[in-house]
Design a protein around this motif. Structure first.
Motif, mmCIF file in Angstrom:
data_model
loop_
_atom_site.group_PDB
_atom_site.id
_atom_site.type_symbol
_atom_site.label_atom_id
_atom_site.label_comp_id
_atom_site.label_asym_id
_atom_site.label_seq_id
_atom_site.Cartn_x
_atom_site.Cartn_y
_atom_site.Cartn_z
ATOM 1 N N ALA A 179 8.811 -3.232 12.692
ATOM 2 C CA ALA A 179 9.492 -4.525 12.568
ATOM 3 C C ALA A 179 9.449 -5.015 11.120
ATOM 4 C CB ALA A 179 8.855 -5.549 13.505
ATOM 5 N N ILE A 180 8.326 -4.806 10.462
ATOM 6 C CA ILE A 180 8.210 -5.191 9.050
ATOM 7 C C ILE A 180 9.204 -4.392 8.213
ATOM 8 C CG2 ILE A 180 6.686 -5.094 7.026
ATOM 9 C CD1 ILE A 180 4.367 -5.722 9.061
ATOM 10 N N LEU A 181 9.302 -3.087 8.477
ATOM 11 C CA LEU A 181 10.254 -2.254 7.735
ATOM 12 C C LEU A 181 11.693 -2.711 7.976
ATOM 13 C CD1 LEU A 181 8.759 1.328 8.237
ATOM 14 C CD2 LEU A 181 8.688 -0.080 6.158
ATOM 15 N N ARG A 182 12.021 -3.057 9.227
ATOM 16 C CA ARG A 182 13.368 -3.542 9.532
ATOM 17 C C ARG A 182 13.650 -4.847 8.786
ATOM 18 N NH1 ARG A 182 11.997 -1.802 14.563
ATOM 19 N NH2 ARG A 182 11.487 -3.900 15.316
ATOM 20 N N TRP A 183 12.693 -5.755 8.783
ATOM 21 C CA TRP A 183 12.858 -7.029 8.087
ATOM 22 C C TRP A 183 13.063 -6.794 6.594
ATOM 23 C CZ3 TRP A 183 10.944 -9.893 4.137
ATOM 24 C CH2 TRP A 183 11.305 -11.234 4.106
ATOM 25 N N GLU A 184 12.258 -5.916 6.024
ATOM 26 C CA GLU A 184 12.383 -5.597 4.607
ATOM 27 C C GLU A 184 13.770 -5.033 4.297
ATOM 28 O OE1 GLU A 184 10.172 -6.067 2.097
ATOM 29 O OE2 GLU A 184 8.495 -6.761 3.294
ATOM 30 N N ALA A 185 14.269 -4.136 5.154
ATOM 31 C CA ALA A 185 15.583 -3.533 4.954
ATOM 32 C C ALA A 185 16.699 -4.574 5.084
ATOM 33 C CB ALA A 185 15.804 -2.387 5.941
ATOM 34 N N GLU A 186 16.560 -5.451 6.052
ATOM 35 C CA GLU A 186 17.583 -6.490 6.275
ATOM 36 C C GLU A 186 17.627 -7.510 5.147
ATOM 37 O OE1 GLU A 186 16.621 -8.117 10.089
ATOM 38 O OE2 GLU A 186 17.189 -6.280 11.130
ATOM 39 N N HIS A 187 16.526 -7.660 4.454
ATOM 40 C CA HIS A 187 16.450 -8.652 3.382
ATOM 41 C C HIS A 187 16.488 -8.022 1.990
ATOM 42 C CE1 HIS A 187 15.167 -10.903 6.892
ATOM 43 N NE2 HIS A 187 15.651 -11.951 6.267
ATOM 44 N N GLY A 188 17.014 -6.805 1.946
ATOM 45 C CA GLY A 188 17.264 -6.163 0.662
ATOM 46 C C GLY A 188 16.060 -5.579 -0.030
ATOM 47 N N LYS A 189 14.993 -5.401 0.696
ATOM 48 C CA LYS A 189 13.801 -4.798 0.104
ATOM 49 C C LYS A 189 13.669 -3.384 0.644
ATOM 50 C CE LYS A 189 11.449 -9.173 -0.378
ATOM 51 N NZ LYS A 189 10.259 -9.945 -0.079
ATOM 52 N N ASP A 190 13.827 -2.429 -0.228
ATOM 53 C CA ASP A 190 13.763 -1.030 0.199
ATOM 54 C C ASP A 190 12.331 -0.572 0.361
ATOM 55 O OD1 ASP A 190 16.514 -0.731 0.107
ATOM 56 O OD2 ASP A 190 16.481 -0.271 -2.043
ATOM 57 N N SER A 191 12.115 0.309 1.340
ATOM 58 C CA SER A 191 10.809 0.946 1.480
ATOM 59 C C SER A 191 10.799 2.195 0.617
ATOM 60 C CB SER A 191 10.534 1.289 2.938
ATOM 61 O OG SER A 191 11.458 2.223 3.421
ATOM 62 N N ASP A 192 9.611 2.641 0.284
ATOM 63 C CA ASP A 192 9.464 3.840 -0.566
ATOM 64 C C ASP A 192 9.912 5.077 0.168
ATOM 65 O OD1 ASP A 192 8.428 2.263 -2.550
ATOM 66 O OD2 ASP A 192 6.346 2.669 -2.001
ATOM 67 N N ILE A 221 -7.507 2.255 11.728
ATOM 68 C CA ILE A 221 -6.347 2.015 10.869
ATOM 69 C C ILE A 221 -5.329 1.126 11.577
ATOM 70 C CG2 ILE A 221 -4.352 3.106 9.737
ATOM 71 C CD1 ILE A 221 -6.263 5.486 9.096
ATOM 72 N N SER A 222 -5.241 1.256 12.901
ATOM 73 C CA SER A 222 -4.281 0.430 13.635
ATOM 74 C C SER A 222 -4.535 -1.056 13.408
ATOM 75 C CB SER A 222 -4.323 0.752 15.133
ATOM 76 O OG SER A 222 -5.525 0.279 15.720
ATOM 77 N N GLU A 223 -5.758 -1.405 13.109
ATOM 78 C CA GLU A 223 -6.139 -2.794 12.880
ATOM 79 C C GLU A 223 -5.496 -3.366 11.608
ATOM 80 O OE1 GLU A 223 -10.297 -4.307 14.143
ATOM 81 O OE2 GLU A 223 -10.426 -4.007 11.980
ATOM 82 N N VAL A 224 -5.161 -2.486 10.661
ATOM 83 C CA VAL A 224 -4.618 -2.951 9.374
ATOM 84 C C VAL A 224 -3.260 -2.339 9.028
ATOM 85 C CG1 VAL A 224 -6.919 -3.442 8.438
ATOM 86 C CG2 VAL A 224 -5.872 -1.193 8.030
ATOM 87 N N LEU A 225 -2.679 -1.577 9.935
ATOM 88 C CA LEU A 225 -1.424 -0.888 9.627
ATOM 89 C C LEU A 225 -0.335 -1.858 9.168
ATOM 90 C CD1 LEU A 225 0.163 1.774 9.526
ATOM 91 C CD2 LEU A 225 0.816 1.344 11.922
ATOM 92 N N GLU A 226 -0.179 -2.954 9.863
ATOM 93 C CA GLU A 226 0.864 -3.907 9.497
ATOM 94 C C GLU A 226 0.628 -4.486 8.099
ATOM 95 O OE1 GLU A 226 1.988 -6.746 12.593
ATOM 96 O OE2 GLU A 226 1.155 -5.348 14.056
ATOM 97 N N GLU A 227 -0.619 -4.767 7.766
ATOM 98 C CA GLU A 227 -0.938 -5.302 6.444
ATOM 99 C C GLU A 227 -0.631 -4.282 5.348
ATOM 100 O OE1 GLU A 227 -2.811 -5.651 9.139
ATOM 101 O OE2 GLU A 227 -2.897 -7.826 9.371
ATOM 102 N N VAL A 228 -0.921 -3.015 5.626
ATOM 103 C CA VAL A 228 -0.613 -1.958 4.663
ATOM 104 C C VAL A 228 0.897 -1.891 4.438
ATOM 105 C CG1 VAL A 228 -0.684 0.543 4.226
ATOM 106 C CG2 VAL A 228 -2.691 -0.613 5.182
ATOM 107 N N VAL A 229 1.662 -1.940 5.520
ATOM 108 C CA VAL A 229 3.121 -1.837 5.425
ATOM 109 C C VAL A 229 3.712 -3.088 4.753
ATOM 110 C CG1 VAL A 229 5.252 -1.627 6.775
ATOM 111 C CG2 VAL A 229 3.275 -0.203 7.325
ATOM 112 N N GLU A 230 3.111 -4.236 4.982
ATOM 113 C CA GLU A 230 3.569 -5.443 4.280
ATOM 114 C C GLU A 230 3.339 -5.305 2.775
ATOM 115 O OE1 GLU A 230 1.528 -8.778 6.011
ATOM 116 O OE2 GLU A 230 3.010 -8.983 7.603
ATOM 117 N N LYS A 231 2.197 -4.741 2.425
ATOM 118 C CA LYS A 231 1.845 -4.577 1.010
ATOM 119 C C LYS A 231 2.681 -3.486 0.349
ATOM 120 C CE LYS A 231 -2.272 -4.361 -1.861
ATOM 121 N NZ LYS A 231 -3.716 -4.385 -1.865
ATOM 122 N N LYS A 232 2.856 -2.365 1.050
ATOM 123 C CA LYS A 232 3.610 -1.220 0.535
ATOM 124 C C LYS A 232 4.523 -0.688 1.633
ATOM 125 C CE LYS A 232 1.692 -0.388 -3.580
ATOM 126 N NZ LYS A 232 1.210 0.767 -4.250
#
Length: 120
Positions: free
Chosen positions: A107-120, A62-73
């Motif tokens: 880092a993806i979550l931080r970027w999303e938060a900084e750019h107004g995209k909320d995580s679930d 899963i570590s191989e795709v974790l970032e892609e999963v978080v980018e998607k959702k």
């Protein structure tokens, strides 16, 4: 989350790894895309799987795709859950770059938060 399908893709990913002798092969990206789709389909079910059924080997794949999963959702709880499992699977963390995958996902979550995209 379709656990049976997830495990089938992991088996295929392991097979591709074996026959490619660690070199990049076309089937690797296909497996990664399938794993990303399966894991991001239902985040609540994925978290449940991680907490209750995930094996050490599955955790490392899963570590191989974790970032892609978080980018998607983007989902803080998913990343928190995955990070907490580092204590359950210390050998995988020592062998694979689990910490790097978690840092990338955070880092993806931080970027999303900084750019107004909320995580679930």
């Amino acid at each position: 989350m379709n656990i049976e399908k997830f495990r089938e893709v992991i088996k295929r990913r392991e097979y591709v790894e074996d026959i490619s002798c660690g070199e990049w092969a076309d089937g690797i990206e296909e497996c990664q895309n399938l794993l990303t789709d399966i894991l991001s389909e239902d985040i609540t079910a994925t978290i449940d799987f991680l907490n209750n059924e995930c094996t050490a080997s599955e955790y490392s794949w899963i570590s191989e795709v974790l970032e892609e999963v978080v980018e998607k959702k983007p989902n803080t709880e998913l990343v928190k859950c995955y990070k907490e499992l580092m204590t359950k699977f210390p050998e995988e963390c020592a062998t694979y770059n689990i910490a790097g995958a978690v840092e990338g996902a955070e880092a993806i979550l931080r970027w999303e938060a900084e750019h107004g995209k909320d995580s679930d």
